[in-house]
Design a protein around this motif. Structure first.
Motif, short mmCIF file in Angstrom:
data_model
loop_
_atom_site.label_atom_id
_atom_site.label_comp_id
_atom_site.label_asym_id
_atom_site.label_seq_id
_atom_site.Cartn_x
_atom_site.Cartn_y
_atom_site.Cartn_z
N ALA A 1 -5.64 -3.10 -5.24
CA ALA A 1 -3.97 -3.30 -5.24
C ALA A 1 -4.10 -4.83 -4.21
CB ALA A 1 -2.72 -1.79 -4.87
N ASP B 1 -5.27 6.58 2.14
CA ASP B 1 -3.12 7.47 1.27
C ASP B 1 -2.13 6.84 2.25
OD1 ASP B 1 -5.48 9.50 0.18
OD2 ASP B 1 -5.14 10.73 2.01
N GLY B 2 -2.40 5.60 2.52
CA GLY B 2 -0.88 4.93 2.26
C GLY B 2 -1.74 4.09 3.96
N ALA C 1 0.57 -1.48 0.28
CA ALA C 1 -0.18 0.10 0.21
C ALA C 1 1.26 0.94 -0.27
CB ALA C 1 -1.12 0.38 1.30
N VAL D 1 -7.95 2.55 -0.56
CA VAL D 1 -7.38 1.82 -1.26
C VAL D 1 -8.24 0.65 -0.36
CG1 VAL D 1 -6.24 0.79 -2.63
CG2 VAL D 1 -5.88 3.09 -2.01
N THR E 1 0.66 4.58 -2.36
CA THR E 1 -0.75 4.28 -2.90
C THR E 1 -1.96 6.13 -2.20
OG1 THR E 1 -2.21 2.99 -0.85
CG2 THR E 1 -1.03 2.27 -3.76
N THR E 2 -2.98 6.71 -3.02
CA THR E 2 -4.02 7.54 -2.31
C THR E 2 -4.70 7.05 -2.45
OG1 THR E 2 -4.11 8.39 -4.67
CG2 THR E 2 -2.34 9.07 -3.05
N LEU F 1 -4.64 -0.87 -9.50
CA LEU F 1 -3.89 0.00 -9.16
C LEU F 1 -2.19 -1.22 -8.91
CD1 LEU F 1 -4.36 2.02 -5.93
CD2 LEU F 1 -5.08 2.30 -8.45
N TYR G 1 -6.80 1.40 3.29
CA TYR G 1 -5.48 2.02 4.23
C TYR G 1 -6.00 3.73 3.21
CZ TYR G 1 -2.65 -2.01 4.18
OH TYR G 1 -1.58 -3.08 4.44
N VAL H 1 -6.48 -3.09 -0.46
CA VAL H 1 -4.95 -4.69 -0.88
C VAL H 1 -5.47 -5.53 -0.71
CG1 VAL H 1 -2.71 -5.01 -0.60
CG2 VAL H 1 -3.15 -2.59 -0.55
#
Length: 210
Positions: free
Chosen positions: A154, A131-132, A106, A113, A109-110, A168, A129, A115
């Motif tokens: 992702a 923004d990571g 992660a 998200v 990533t923004t 992603l 997540y 994973v």
């Protein structure tokens, strides 16, 4: 402060070893060797470590720390990387930082998200997540039971495809991602704890003594 870090991960089919130079908040990957083979963690990790160190021109005596992905992942593969990292730390007197392998995917990533990686048994390991930064998980569920609401996905290509979300690029934990997932280099590392999230398939005999 400059650190030379050995990064390892065997939580997914990717057997990853790399050497990273960390200068304060900046990092540079000096070498990375990856073999994608879900059945070759034990056979490929050491050659990948040796190859990465050789390519980076770094001797083990120059290392300052070790980072290892602690899963979630299957029992057999995951313990290969963690045992190897612990052995390096013990032999060389180095701190060993454990990180969640999904966090390493992660990194960078923004947005919101999801994973996912392969948990077998028609299930996925997952975490969410923003923004990571992880705000939900890690957990293991059937894809249909993973909480909805993410903006993108992702991780494992086959398992990301089970979600109707934009995909992603990150597929496996990278050397850079593993190192970037370390929260505080100055802190004493916590003991390594594998994130199996379920009990191993092998079970002790239930035979009753007579």
């Amino acid at each position: 402060m400059t650190r030379l870090v050995l990064a390892l991960d065997t939580a997914t089919p990717a057997v990853t070893a790399g050497v990273v130079r960390v200068d304060d908040d900046a990092l540079a990957v000096l070498a990375e060797h990856v073999t994608v083979d879900a059945r070759a963690h034990a056979e490929q990790l050491t050659p990948n470590i040796v190859g990465a160190l050789g390519e980076a021109g770094v001797g083990v005596e120059q290392l300052d720390a070790v980072v290892v992905g602690c899963g979630p992942g299957p029992f057999t593969g995951l313990r290969v990387g963690m045992a190897t990292a612990a052995a390096f730390g013990h032999a060389l007197g180095l701190p060993v930082h454990g990180v969640c392998s999904l966090d390493a995917i992660a990194v960078g990533t923004t947005g919101d998200v999801l994973v996912v990686t392969d948990a077998r048994r028609r299930e996925v390991y997952w975490a969410r997540y923003r923004d990571g930064r992880r705000f939900d998980g890690p957990a293991v569920n059937a894809p249909g039971d993973v909480p909805a609401g993410a903006e993108a996905v992702a991780g494992s290509i086959d398992h990301a495809a089970l979600f109707d979300l934009p995909r992603l690029a990150p597929v496996y934990p990278t050397t850079a991602g593993l190192v970037a997932a370390v929260a505080d280099w100055s802190a004493e590392p916590e003991p390594l704890v594998p994130l199996y999230l379920r009990r191993p398939d092998a079970k002790p005999s239930q035979a009753v003594k007579r």
